[in-house]
Design an enzyme around this catalytic site. Structure first.
Site, PDB file in Angstrom:
ATOM      1  N   LYS A  44       0.973  -1.286  -0.059  1.00 50.58           N
ATOM      2  CA  LYS A  44      -0.026   0.070   0.164  1.00 50.58           C
ATOM      3  C   LYS A  44       0.765   1.238   0.268  1.00 50.58           C
ATOM      4  O   LYS A  44       1.750   1.387   0.848  1.00 50.58           O
ATOM      5  CB  LYS A  44      -0.848  -0.027   1.187  1.00 50.58           C
ATOM      6  CG  LYS A  44      -1.889  -1.219   1.266  1.00 50.58           C
ATOM      7  CD  LYS A  44      -2.710  -1.283   2.475  1.00 50.58           C
ATOM      8  CE  LYS A  44      -1.717  -1.777   3.698  1.00 50.58           C
ATOM      9  NZ  LYS A  44      -2.541  -1.870   4.902  1.00 50.58           N
ATOM     10  N   THR A  61      -7.558   8.912   9.919  1.00 52.57           N
ATOM     11  CA  THR A  61      -7.261   8.009   9.068  1.00 52.57           C
ATOM     12  C   THR A  61      -7.009   6.566   9.776  1.00 52.57           C
ATOM     13  O   THR A  61      -6.486   5.472   9.548  1.00 52.57           O
ATOM     14  CB  THR A  61      -6.145   7.955   7.973  1.00 52.57           C
ATOM     15  OG1 THR A  61      -5.138   8.120   8.967  1.00 52.57           O
ATOM     16  CG2 THR A  61      -6.302   9.155   6.982  1.00 52.57           C
ATOM     17  N   GLY A  66      -7.320   3.202  11.535  1.00 57.28           N
ATOM     18  CA  GLY A  66      -7.930   1.829  11.132  1.00 57.28           C
ATOM     19  C   GLY A  66      -8.016   1.609   9.495  1.00 57.28           C
ATOM     20  O   GLY A  66      -8.729   0.693   9.264  1.00 57.28           O
ATOM     21  N   THR A  67      -7.320   2.427   8.975  1.00 60.24           N
ATOM     22  CA  THR A  67      -7.382   2.340   7.166  1.00 60.24           C
ATOM     23  C   THR A  67      -6.987   1.016   6.697  1.00 60.24           C
ATOM     24  O   THR A  67      -7.679   0.196   5.957  1.00 60.24           O
ATOM     25  CB  THR A  67      -6.657   3.538   6.482  1.00 60.24           C
ATOM     26  OG1 THR A  67      -5.296   3.444   7.062  1.00 60.24           O
ATOM     27  CG2 THR A  67      -7.353   4.884   6.483  1.00 60.24           C
ATOM     28  N   GLY A  68      -5.804   0.497   7.491  1.00 64.16           N
ATOM     29  CA  GLY A  68      -5.448  -0.844   6.845  1.00 64.16           C
ATOM     30  C   GLY A  68      -6.211  -2.025   7.302  1.00 64.16           C
ATOM     31  O   GLY A  68      -6.445  -2.878   6.616  1.00 64.16           O
ATOM     32  N   CYS A  69      -6.657  -1.779   8.518  1.00 67.49           N
ATOM     33  CA  CYS A  69      -7.611  -2.875   8.953  1.00 67.49           C
ATOM     34  C   CYS A  69      -8.889  -2.913   8.109  1.00 67.49           C
ATOM     35  O   CYS A  69      -9.395  -4.131   7.800  1.00 67.49           O
ATOM     36  CB  CYS A  69      -8.114  -2.750  10.456  1.00 67.49           C
ATOM     37  SG  CYS A  69      -6.773  -2.428  11.619  1.00 67.49           S
TER      38      CYS A  69
END
Length: 268
Positions: free
Chosen positions: A172, A204, A206-209
């Site tokens: 990412k 932002t 928790g974007t990856g989760c």
């Protein structure tokens, strides 16, 4: 309805971890279930403490779910120690888990180490059971043992991570300053680029989760990895666009923005 499992840490603030995973899964029209590996004490300003869950309980949570329920995909997030990684790895193999999306959570946005340094090598061994690995650039730098500055660097890092045995790798690009293109290296070694729009917001959390859970949901629904990543990218972009503040630090993304609007919530 498809049943999707998340194996990750709990976020007391509700913006990341298990809580974000379940929100994202629900938004994609699947039934989300959880195996909690650790409890964190955190708010919008950062992570302040972590307590790991007993290994036997982690193992049992996985076992009883697979004994009773047809699980179409599993997303794996925060595994903070070598021991937890090992027990999750062994148990997922025992239950013959399929469609495994691994988000190699290492460091929180506030800089708190969510993966012990000595556990990195064990994590690399775990990646070989992954259908898809979704590291951000700092995580990819650690796994690939290299500096990432350009898209070409992202591709090289993806190849190094794929060499651990994973089928597909999504690096990412949100941490880059010039653009936020994501790089997908497929099982066939094809490189696919997913461009995106960068929104000016601090919220932002928790974007990856959220992204990895969304991708796991679509893979569990029978879509290809490429199509699942495409839809996941679209969803997280909209969620970031509609993120909001709940405290003094980094706020959550808008998992249920349509429902919030329908309920008459005004974030202005």
């Amino acid at each position: 309805m498809k049943n999707i499992l998340t194996i990750a840490g709990s976020d007391s603030c509700g913006g990341a971890g298990i809580q974000a995973d379940l929100k994202a899964m629900s938004a994609q029209g699947v039934y989300g279930m959880s195996v909690i590996t650790a409890i964190t004490a955190q708010n919008t300003n950062g992570v302040f403490a972590v307590q790991e869950i007993n290994l036997d309980i982690i193992k049992k949570q996985i076992e009883v779910l697979y004994e009773d329920i047809d699980i179409s995909a599993v997303k794996v997030g925060m595994l903070s120690s070598s021991e937890i990684i090992k027990i999750v790895h062994e148990t997922l193999k025992t239950v013959k888990a399929k469609n495994i999306v691994i988000d190699p959570v290492m460091i929180s946005k506030s800089g708190y180490n969510l993966l012990k340094d000595e556990a990195v090598e064990e994590l690399k061994k775990f990646l070989k059971i992954g259908t898809l690995i979704t590291p951000n650039i700092p995580e990819a730098e650690i796994l690939a043992e290299m500096k990432i500055e350009t898209e070409d660097d992202m591709i090289v890092a993806a190849r190094k991570i794929k060499a651990f045995g994973a089928k597909n790798v999504l690096v990412k690009g949100g941490h880059r300053e010039d653009n936020c293109t994501d790089i997908l290296l497929t099982e066939e070694n094809t490189v696919i680029k997913f461009t995106g729009v960068r929104f000016e917001t601090k919220n932002t959390h928790g974007t990856g989760c959220t992204l990895s859970s969304t991708i796991a949901s679509y893979i569990g629904k029978g879509l290809s990895v490429e199509e699942s990543v495409k839809l996941g990218k679209e969803y997280i972009s909209e969620a970031i666009k509609n993120s909001f503040s709940i405290g003094g630090g980094v706020g959550p993304v808008g998992h249920f923005i349509d429902l919030y609007k329908k309920a008459g919530v005004d974030f202005e």
